[in-house]
Design a protein around this motif. Sequence first.
Motif, short mmCIF file in Angstrom:
data_model
loop_
_atom_site.label_atom_id
_atom_site.label_comp_id
_atom_site.label_asym_id
_atom_site.label_seq_id
_atom_site.Cartn_x
_atom_site.Cartn_y
_atom_site.Cartn_z
N LEU A 36 -17.67 -84.77 40.15
CA LEU A 36 -17.23 -86.00 40.81
C LEU A 36 -18.34 -86.54 41.71
O LEU A 36 -18.51 -87.74 41.85
N PHE A 37 -19.11 -85.67 42.29
CA PHE A 37 -20.24 -86.10 43.13
C PHE A 37 -21.24 -86.90 42.28
O PHE A 37 -21.66 -87.99 42.67
N LEU A 48 -19.55 -90.11 43.29
CA LEU A 48 -19.96 -90.53 44.62
C LEU A 48 -21.30 -91.24 44.61
O LEU A 48 -21.48 -92.23 45.32
N VAL A 49 -22.22 -90.78 43.80
CA VAL A 49 -23.56 -91.39 43.75
C VAL A 49 -23.46 -92.86 43.35
O VAL A 49 -24.05 -93.74 44.01
N PRO A 124 -21.19 -96.17 56.06
CA PRO A 124 -20.07 -95.31 56.47
C PRO A 124 -19.07 -95.10 55.34
O PRO A 124 -18.44 -94.06 55.24
N PHE A 125 -18.93 -96.09 54.47
CA PHE A 125 -17.99 -95.99 53.35
C PHE A 125 -18.36 -94.85 52.41
O PHE A 125 -17.50 -94.14 51.91
N ALA A 126 -19.65 -94.68 52.19
CA ALA A 126 -20.10 -93.60 51.31
C ALA A 126 -19.81 -92.23 51.94
O ALA A 126 -19.47 -91.28 51.24
N PHE A 127 -19.93 -92.14 53.27
CA PHE A 127 -19.61 -90.88 53.95
C PHE A 127 -18.11 -90.59 53.85
O PHE A 127 -17.71 -89.44 53.65
N ILE A 128 -17.28 -91.62 53.98
CA ILE A 128 -15.84 -91.42 53.83
C ILE A 128 -15.53 -90.96 52.40
O ILE A 128 -14.72 -90.06 52.18
N ALA A 129 -16.22 -91.56 51.43
CA ALA A 129 -16.04 -91.15 50.03
C ALA A 129 -16.49 -89.71 49.83
O ALA A 129 -15.86 -88.96 49.06
N ALA A 130 -17.54 -89.29 50.52
CA ALA A 130 -18.00 -87.90 50.43
C ALA A 130 -16.92 -86.96 50.97
O ALA A 130 -16.72 -85.86 50.45
N GLN A 167 -10.42 -91.96 41.67
CA GLN A 167 -11.05 -92.99 40.84
C GLN A 167 -10.50 -94.38 41.13
O GLN A 167 -11.24 -95.36 41.06
N ALA A 168 -9.23 -94.48 41.48
CA ALA A 168 -8.66 -95.78 41.84
C ALA A 168 -9.36 -96.33 43.09
O ALA A 168 -9.68 -97.52 43.17
N ALA A 169 -9.63 -95.46 44.05
CA ALA A 169 -10.35 -95.89 45.26
C ALA A 169 -11.80 -96.23 44.94
O ALA A 169 -12.35 -97.22 45.44
N PHE A 170 -12.44 -95.42 44.11
CA PHE A 170 -13.84 -95.65 43.76
C PHE A 170 -14.04 -96.91 42.92
O PHE A 170 -15.13 -97.44 42.85
#
Length: 194
Positions: A36-37, A48-49, A124-130, A167-170
């Motif tokens: 997933l990362f 995530l990337v 910050p959004f990417a950190f929340i996704a992490a 995946q819905a959030a991403f």
Amino acid sequence: MEMTPSTSAETKGNTSKAYLTAEHQLELHTNTAQALFTGHWRVGNMGLVQYAKLMSQLWKAYKEDDPYAEWYLLKAYEALEQTKDKIKDYEKNLQQQLDNLRGFKISLFSNPAPLLQPLRLATPFAFIAAMLVEQVDYVTRQLYTLNRIGLIPKEKLNISTVMIDVQAAFAIPRKWQHTNVTRQDIKENNQTCL
């Protein structure tokens, strides 16, 4: 990630900019979370990337006064927070099931050599996704542990359900398109808006 503060630091009479740096890592135990990362878990779905890259583009457009980018940032934030809460509920329910075993002290299966993934995230959004990826990792370990000791989760939960939520959030930033429209263009109702 490097941040430049707005003020300068003075060192022995010389004026120089003060820089803040930090190194962040994400510890992942499961193949599911590692995939997933990177986005290699299933063709067509983002990891995530890829999400972080799209969010950087959205963030840049927002800084350039694109109101649609701001709207998508808000939608992305709400989706991330709702998904975090949902997965936290999954985690809580699975933990209760593990805690209710009388006479057993159960620890989650873990990887003796977890992958330490460096985080070089610009928003910050990417950190929340992490954080979501870490939650997926933890819930996957809970599900694996329950399975190995012969228990079925009370709610019909499997890792596919969790991945669908993430995946819905991403998927939110994929829907945004750069229009070169600014708030000023909208106020003036000029040619850029047409």
